[in-house]
Write a protein that holds these residues in place. Structure first.
Motif, PDB file in Angstrom:
ATOM      1  N   THR A   3       0.822  -1.215   0.000  1.00  0.00           N
ATOM      2  CA  THR A   3       0.000   0.000   0.000  1.00  0.00           C
ATOM      3  C   THR A   3       0.860   1.272   0.000  1.00  0.00           C
ATOM      4  O   THR A   3       0.527   2.248  -0.679  1.00  0.00           O
ATOM      5  N   ALA A   4       1.966   1.256   0.738  1.00  0.00           N
ATOM      6  CA  ALA A   4       2.808   2.461   0.823  1.00  0.00           C
ATOM      7  C   ALA A   4       3.465   2.790  -0.517  1.00  0.00           C
ATOM      8  O   ALA A   4       3.532   3.962  -0.919  1.00  0.00           O
ATOM      9  N   ILE A   5       3.935   1.765  -1.231  1.00  0.00           N
ATOM     10  CA  ILE A   5       4.582   1.997  -2.526  1.00  0.00           C
ATOM     11  C   ILE A   5       3.569   2.520  -3.538  1.00  0.00           C
ATOM     12  O   ILE A   5       3.859   3.427  -4.322  1.00  0.00           O
ATOM     13  N   ILE A   6       2.358   1.965  -3.522  1.00  0.00           N
ATOM     14  CA  ILE A   6       1.311   2.445  -4.435  1.00  0.00           C
ATOM     15  C   ILE A   6       1.006   3.916  -4.152  1.00  0.00           C
ATOM     16  O   ILE A   6       0.831   4.720  -5.073  1.00  0.00           O
ATOM     17  N   ALA A   7       0.984   4.282  -2.878  1.00  0.00           N
ATOM     18  CA  ALA A   7       0.621   5.653  -2.495  1.00  0.00           C
ATOM     19  C   ALA A   7       1.716   6.662  -2.825  1.00  0.00           C
ATOM     20  O   ALA A   7       1.420   7.767  -3.311  1.00  0.00           O
ATOM     21  N   TYR A   8       2.977   6.318  -2.562  1.00  0.00           N
ATOM     22  CA  TYR A   8       4.046   7.308  -2.664  1.00  0.00           C
ATOM     23  C   TYR A   8       4.920   7.190  -3.907  1.00  0.00           C
ATOM     24  O   TYR A   8       5.631   8.130  -4.248  1.00  0.00           O
ATOM     25  N   MET A   9       4.888   6.055  -4.578  1.00  0.00           N
ATOM     26  CA  MET A   9       5.785   5.860  -5.716  1.00  0.00           C
ATOM     27  C   MET A   9       5.058   5.788  -7.054  1.00  0.00           C
ATOM     28  O   MET A   9       5.672   5.589  -8.087  1.00  0.00           O
ATOM     29  N   THR A  10       3.735   5.905  -7.047  1.00  0.00           N
ATOM     30  CA  THR A  10       2.967   5.909  -8.299  1.00  0.00           C
ATOM     31  C   THR A  10       2.039   7.114  -8.320  1.00  0.00           C
ATOM     32  O   THR A  10       1.711   7.679  -7.285  1.00  0.00           O
ATOM     33  N   SER A  11       1.602   7.491  -9.505  1.00  0.00           N
ATOM     34  CA  SER A  11       0.716   8.661  -9.631  1.00  0.00           C
ATOM     35  C   SER A  11      -0.517   8.354 -10.475  1.00  0.00           C
ATOM     36  O   SER A  11      -1.212   9.263 -10.915  1.00  0.00           O
ATOM     37  N   ASN A  12      -0.799   7.070 -10.700  1.00  0.00           N
ATOM     38  CA  ASN A  12      -1.908   6.689 -11.572  1.00  0.00           C
ATOM     39  C   ASN A  12      -3.241   6.542 -10.836  1.00  0.00           C
ATOM     40  O   ASN A  12      -4.292   6.519 -11.466  1.00  0.00           O
ATOM     41  N   ALA A  13      -3.191   6.420  -9.509  1.00  0.00           N
ATOM     42  CA  ALA A  13      -4.416   6.169  -8.758  1.00  0.00           C
ATOM     43  C   ALA A  13      -5.301   7.412  -8.730  1.00  0.00           C
ATOM     44  O   ALA A  13      -4.817   8.547  -8.681  1.00  0.00           O
ATOM     45  N   SER A  14      -6.621   7.198  -8.759  1.00  0.00           N
ATOM     46  CA  SER A  14      -7.568   8.305  -8.648  1.00  0.00           C
ATOM     47  C   SER A  14      -7.595   8.801  -7.202  1.00  0.00           C
ATOM     48  O   SER A  14      -7.035   8.161  -6.301  1.00  0.00           O
ATOM     49  N   LYS A  15      -8.278   9.934  -6.969  1.00  0.00           N
ATOM     50  CA  LYS A  15      -8.340  10.488  -5.617  1.00  0.00           C
ATOM     51  C   LYS A  15      -9.064   9.553  -4.655  1.00  0.00           C
ATOM     52  O   LYS A  15      -8.675   9.411  -3.499  1.00  0.00           O
ATOM     53  N   GLU A  16     -10.133   8.909  -5.148  1.00  0.00           N
ATOM     54  CA  GLU A  16     -10.866   7.974  -4.297  1.00  0.00           C
ATOM     55  C   GLU A  16     -10.014   6.762  -3.965  1.00  0.00           C
ATOM     56  O   GLU A  16     -10.015   6.278  -2.830  1.00  0.00           O
ATOM     57  N   GLN A  17      -9.279   6.245  -4.960  1.00  0.00           N
ATOM     58  CA  GLN A  17      -8.387   5.107  -4.717  1.00  0.00           C
ATOM     59  C   GLN A  17      -7.278   5.488  -3.744  1.00  0.00           C
ATOM     60  O   GLN A  17      -6.897   4.692  -2.884  1.00  0.00           O
ATOM     61  N   THR A  18      -6.770   6.717  -3.874  1.00  0.00           N
ATOM     62  CA  THR A  18      -5.716   7.198  -2.973  1.00  0.00           C
ATOM     63  C   THR A  18      -6.203   7.219  -1.527  1.00  0.00           C
ATOM     64  O   THR A  18      -5.464   6.837  -0.606  1.00  0.00           O
ATOM     65  N   LYS A  19      -7.442   7.647  -1.322  1.00  0.00           N
ATOM     66  CA  LYS A  19      -8.002   7.682   0.031  1.00  0.00           C
ATOM     67  C   LYS A  19      -8.127   6.274   0.605  1.00  0.00           C
ATOM     68  O   LYS A  19      -7.797   6.035   1.779  1.00  0.00           O
ATOM     69  N   VAL A  20      -8.623   5.344  -0.208  1.00  0.00           N
ATOM     70  CA  VAL A  20      -8.784   3.953   0.253  1.00  0.00           C
ATOM     71  C   VAL A  20      -7.434   3.349   0.612  1.00  0.00           C
ATOM     72  O   VAL A  20      -7.283   2.692   1.652  1.00  0.00           O
ATOM     73  N   ILE A  21      -6.441   3.583  -0.242  1.00  0.00           N
ATOM     74  CA  ILE A  21      -5.090   3.073   0.024  1.00  0.00           C
ATOM     75  C   ILE A  21      -4.543   3.680   1.316  1.00  0.00           C
ATOM     76  O   ILE A  21      -3.934   2.988   2.145  1.00  0.00           O
ATOM     77  N   ALA A  22      -4.791   4.991   1.507  1.00  0.00           N
ATOM     78  CA  ALA A  22      -4.323   5.672   2.725  1.00  0.00           C
ATOM     79  C   ALA A  22      -4.975   5.084   3.967  1.00  0.00           C
ATOM     80  O   ALA A  22      -4.336   4.961   5.016  1.00  0.00           O
ATOM     81  N   VAL A  23      -6.247   4.715   3.868  1.00  0.00           N
ATOM     82  CA  VAL A  23      -6.941   4.079   5.001  1.00  0.00           C
ATOM     83  C   VAL A  23      -6.231   2.788   5.381  1.00  0.00           C
ATOM     84  O   VAL A  23      -6.053   2.477   6.566  1.00  0.00           O
ATOM     85  N   PHE A  24      -5.795   2.027   4.384  1.00  0.00           N
ATOM     86  CA  PHE A  24      -5.131   0.755   4.655  1.00  0.00           C
ATOM     87  C   PHE A  24      -3.828   0.946   5.420  1.00  0.00           C
ATOM     88  O   PHE A  24      -3.607   0.297   6.444  1.00  0.00           O
ATOM     89  N   TYR A  25      -2.939   1.835   4.931  1.00  0.00           N
ATOM     90  CA  TYR A  25      -1.619   1.892   5.575  1.00  0.00           C
ATOM     91  C   TYR A  25      -1.554   2.832   6.774  1.00  0.00           C
ATOM     92  O   TYR A  25      -0.583   2.799   7.535  1.00  0.00           O
ATOM     93  N   THR A  26      -2.586   3.672   6.980  1.00  0.00           N
ATOM     94  CA  THR A  26      -2.561   4.546   8.161  1.00  0.00           C
ATOM     95  C   THR A  26      -3.498   4.088   9.265  1.00  0.00           C
ATOM     96  O   THR A  26      -3.269   4.398  10.437  1.00  0.00           O
ATOM     97  N   VAL A  27      -4.558   3.366   8.912  1.00  0.00           N
ATOM     98  CA  VAL A  27      -5.564   2.970   9.904  1.00  0.00           C
ATOM     99  C   VAL A  27      -5.596   1.460  10.134  1.00  0.00           C
ATOM    100  O   VAL A  27      -5.548   0.993  11.277  1.00  0.00           O
ATOM    101  N   ILE A  28      -5.664   0.702   9.040  1.00  0.00           N
ATOM    102  CA  ILE A  28      -5.861  -0.749   9.162  1.00  0.00           C
ATOM    103  C   ILE A  28      -4.557  -1.498   9.465  1.00  0.00           C
ATOM    104  O   ILE A  28      -4.524  -2.359  10.351  1.00  0.00           O
ATOM    105  N   ASN A  29      -3.474  -1.180   8.741  1.00  0.00           N
ATOM    106  CA  ASN A  29      -2.215  -1.907   8.948  1.00  0.00           C
ATOM    107  C   ASN A  29      -1.692  -1.848  10.382  1.00  0.00           C
ATOM    108  O   ASN A  29      -1.242  -2.866  10.916  1.00  0.00           O
ATOM    109  N   PRO A  30      -1.716  -0.679  11.057  1.00  0.00           N
ATOM    110  CA  PRO A  30      -1.265  -0.660  12.454  1.00  0.00           C
ATOM    111  C   PRO A  30      -2.055  -1.595  13.359  1.00  0.00           C
ATOM    112  O   PRO A  30      -1.527  -2.079  14.370  1.00  0.00           O
ATOM    113  N   MET A  31      -3.325  -1.850  13.008  1.00  0.00           N
ATOM    114  CA  MET A  31      -4.126  -2.791  13.794  1.00  0.00           C
ATOM    115  C   MET A  31      -3.732  -4.234  13.482  1.00  0.00           C
ATOM    116  O   MET A  31      -3.692  -5.089  14.384  1.00  0.00           O
TER     117      MET A  31
END
Length: 308
Positions: free
Chosen positions: A254-282
């Motif tokens: 999830t982190a590489i998709i978020a920070y190393m690519t620019s193809n994701a839409s804004k909605e996809q970016t938010k979902v990916i951010a939820v995974f590595y900032t909220v779900i992964n720590p759990m």
């Protein structure tokens, strides 16, 4: 705040994950549950490692550091997100945004480095068990841990400095739910090419380099395990690495998709951010505790102590 294009931004307005009140309430309940599990799971894992002598090993020392980083990451993101899910106007001050950006990057960058160091630890444990106690001494583990926290802090300082040194005038509406560098660069009032380049280079340092080290470690581990003649020996060797490998895939993917690519839409970016900032720590404390006999035994011992 005046909407004049010459006015400097003193606060940011988030568009959030959804503008539907019912969905926001559902997300609040979901995120609150995840947050409580993350905090309790991380603190419990740290507590067990500290009190149980059977867990006083390099692997659990690094796991304790990872749980601390998970705890910090969750607390830098989720409380504010929970408040915004219950408010119509999702506002954060410029300095508050800067603080969230800095600390979330510190904890996220530290996790990246820690996962690489943990693969290094597993490499010696599986591939060179005879020399493992001589290599992974307490002093070496402390230095590696300090290096992880230092690298996370340095990367955060660079990314935060390049992001916030840009002028922010007029437009303060961020189509995100957290203060994240790519989202902030999108509303900057000047060319963000230098900041994007710096962020990409820091991504290479803290994401791609650790991933390369992890892949090299696991290639060597796989070769070593395949040479083991007994099935039970292979299973035992793989079980020591399975939890770590699962966490690595979830976090880095999830982190590489978020920070190393620019193809994701804004909605996809938010979902990916939820995974590595909220779900992964759990997931990290859950994966390591549910899949690990030693942690389960430490928990049983702790419960017995509490009863008496």
């Amino acid at each position: 705040m005046s909407q004049n294009n010459q006015s400097w931004v003193t606060e940011f307005l988030f568009l959030g994950l959804s503008d539907d009140p019912q969905i926001q309430v559902l997300l609040f309940v979901l995120f609150l549950g995840i947050y409580l599990v993350t905090v309790l799971g991380s603190l419990l894992l740290i507590y067990l490692v500290l009190i149980d002598s059977q867990l006083h090993t390099p692997m659990y020392f690094f796991l304790c550091n990872l749980s601390l980083a998970d705890f910090g990451q969750s607390n830098s993101i989720v409380p504010q997100t929970l408040v915004h899910l219950l408010t119509k106007k999702k506002v954060v001050s410029f300095m508050g945004c800067a603080a969230q950006l800095f600390f979330s990057l510190v904890f996220g960058g530290t996790q990246c480095a820690l996962l690489a160091v943990m693969s290094y630890d597993r490499y010696f444990a599986v591939c060179d068990p005879m020399h493992y106690p001589l290599i992974m001494t307490g002093k070496i583990c402390a230095r590696l841990s300090l290096g992880c926290w230092t690298s996370g802090t340095v990367v955060s300082l660079v990314d935060t400095a390049f992001t916030l040194c840009l002028p922010y005038q007029g437009n303060n509406r961020i189509d995100h739910f957290i203060c994240e560098a790519p989202a902030l660069l999108a509303v900057a009032s000047a060319n963000s090419h230098k900041a994007e380049t710096a962020m990409f280079l820091m991504g290479v340092v803290i994401l791609l380099v650790p991933v390369s080290l992890i892949l090299a470690s696991y290639c060597s581990i796989t070769v070593t395990v395949l040479r083991i003649k007994t099935t039970s020996g292979k299973l035992k060797a793989f079980s020591t690495c399975g939890s770590h490998l699962l966490v690595v895939i979830l976090f880095y993917g999830t982190a590489i998709i978020a920070y190393m690519t620019s193809n994701a839409s804004k909605e996809q970016t938010k979902v990916i951010a939820v995974f590595y900032t909220v779900i992964n720590p759990m997931l990290n404390p859950l994966i390591y505790s549910l899949r690990n006999k030693e942690v389960k035994q430490a928990l049983k011992n702790a419960i017995k102590r509490w009863k008496f």
